[in-house]
Design an enzyme around this catalytic site. Structure first.
Site, PDB file in Angstrom:
ATOM      1  N   LEU A  16      49.354  47.570  25.474  1.00 16.64           N
ATOM      2  CA  LEU A  16      50.350  46.877  26.434  1.00 16.64           C
ATOM      3  C   LEU A  16      51.755  47.231  25.932  1.00 16.64           C
ATOM      4  CD1 LEU A  16      48.635  43.298  26.874  1.00 16.64           C
ATOM      5  CD2 LEU A  16      49.022  44.712  28.987  1.00 16.64           C
ATOM      6  N   ASP A  17      52.643  47.599  26.941  1.00 18.13           N
ATOM      7  CA  ASP A  17      53.911  47.696  26.444  1.00 18.13           C
ATOM      8  C   ASP A  17      54.477  46.383  25.779  1.00 18.13           C
ATOM      9  OD1 ASP A  17      53.744  50.202  27.659  1.00 18.13           O
ATOM     10  OD2 ASP A  17      54.508  49.379  29.679  1.00 18.13           O
ATOM     11  N   PRO A  18      55.510  46.714  25.051  1.00 16.67           N
ATOM     12  CA  PRO A  18      56.381  45.549  24.172  1.00 16.67           C
ATOM     13  C   PRO A  18      56.850  44.322  25.573  1.00 16.67           C
ATOM     14  CG  PRO A  18      56.849  47.375  23.467  1.00 16.67           C
ATOM     15  CD  PRO A  18      56.125  48.074  24.437  1.00 16.67           C
TER      16      PRO A  18
END
Length: 424
Positions: A88-90
């Protein structure tokens, strides 16, 4: 050596349970998926729950040959083995599948399962990363974008189709970022589309301008990056899109300057300087307040009571009325998709579909496989509450995983751990 072998056999023959398998944690925003694993490891390593796992790993390490030890990458202290099943992206939050010990071998199956998301798309701009974490590469008009237009455009994205991954920022081809090819004057490599399947897609919330806190990034891309972006994203070919700066009434959080009538009077020399000075002061005060404004929704003052300073009540020419323009509209989407789907690309592609531009402003993975938020996912905040809180929850999820995968025969699996060589 004989004593060490006896130690392993005694551990395998004991009733000590070695907890491993797969569970899920709710990843917070602003940190990477890798950082979540490091945080988990920091709590798991000294815990009583995973003490048997670590003890068995240390015992097994002593049985390795010199050749095995030389091949081993991890030459430091032994830690609980962890991995995740889908980054998951930040910017994103939500379900992060996590494998412990031998459970890391099952993570690949979660890359192929369906996933559900809720995402917010913000109209009027495009960035190099397709989300609000990147730099603005283009802007476009957005006042014409309506809920009805977005709902109509979503139809083309449902079902099976082709999607191009985010191409401009993180992707490297031949060791270079794509905009570096443009800077050097060379041909930009083609990024192939891939087949995706959108099982469900709906608009669940429409946010009118000025009713939300989402905003464009403040960073602007450099000229060469913008030129490369226009080629890579094919934005120049989209009908109705202007890559120039939009008109003042479509620039969020800006104050409209003097009215045409005031400008005309100033040119004719008929403006009362007292009024003009007060108007400038009012505009300056408004500018200051605008700069201090947070991401909270901006009020729309078009229909509000006009500003009037007491000391100007007797002046015939009214002071200009500054108008704070609203932010662009945004939409919250809910979707269920198959493997390989990029939500950022959907938000990016939805912009041109409504003759504007779009970026992803928020993302929550609500479900992945059988793990779903508020049902069977560990809350990240539970880690700070201590093992007495997170320990029982993780233990329960690993036991449930073991029951489903192996019929709950934990003791048998524990005794065969050495032969299976699950711990590396």
């Amino acid at each position: 050596m004989r004593g060490q072998t006896t130690r392993i056999l005694n551990l395998m023959a004991s009733d000590t349970k070695i907890y491993e398998g797969v569970f899920a944690i709710n990843k917070p925003t602003s940190i990477s998926s890798a950082q979540v694993l490091r945080d988990l490891q920091r709590h798991f390593n000294p815990s009583s729950l995973f003490a048997p796992w670590l003890e068995h790993a240390r015992a097994k390490r002593t049985q390795e040959s010199r050749f095995q030890r030389q091949r081993r990458r991890e030459k430091g202290r032994i830690q609980v083995k962890l991995g995740h099943g889908g980054t998951l992206d930040p910017l994103a939050t939500g379900v992060l599948i996590t494998g412990v010990g031998s459970g890391t071998k099952a993570l690949s199956r979660f890359l192929e399962c369906t996933k559900s998301y809720e995402a917010v798309v913000l109209f009027g701009a495009a960035t190099d990363t397709y989300d609000t974490e990147g730099k603005v590469v283009a802007r476009a008009p957005y006042s014409h974008v309506t809920r009805e237009a977005v709902e109509a455009a979503l139809q083309k994205f449902r079902g099976k189709g082709m999607q191009r991954p985010p191409v401009f920022s993180a992707l490297r081809v031949g060791g270079k970022r794509l905009y570096e090819y443009a800077r050097e004057g060379g041909a930009i490599p083609e990024i192939k589309e891939r087949e995706v399947d959108v099982l469900e897609l709906e608009l669940v919330e429409w946010m009118e301008p000025g009713t939300h806190g989402y905003k464009w990034p403040e960073r602007e891309a450099e000229k060469v990056e913008k030129e490369a972006a226009s080629k890579l994203m094919n934005m120049e070919e989209v009908e109705g899109i202007s890559l120039k700066t939009p008109p003042p009434d479509e620039q969020p959080n800006t104050v409209v300057s003097d009215s045409p009538d005031l400008k005309r009077k100033r040119e004719e020399g008929s403006v009362d300087e007292t009024t003009d000075d007060a108007a400038k002061k009012l505009k300056s005060d408004t500018d200051t307040n605008t700069e201090r404004t947070s991401t909270a929704p901006q009020p729309q003052l078009a229909d509000s009571i006009p500003y009037q300073l007491p000391e100007l009540a007797s002046v015939s020419t009214p002071a200009p009325q500054p108008q704070i323009q609203p932010q662009p509209p945004a939409a919250r989407l809910r979707m269920t998709v198959t493997s390989g789907f990029y939500v950022r690309s959907l938000c990016h592609d939805l912009g041109p579909a409504v003759k504007s531009l779009g970026i992803m402003a928020a993302l929550v993975r609500t479900r992945q496989g059988d793990f779903e938020l508020r049902k069977n996912v560990l809350e990240y905040d539970d880690l700070a509450k201590g093992e007495e809180v997170w320990g029982e929850k993780v233990k329960g999820m690993l036991e449930e995983w073991d029951e489903k995968e192996n019929g709950g025969d934990r003791r048998s699996r524990s005794r065969s751990r050495e032969r299976e060589a699950d711990i590396e």
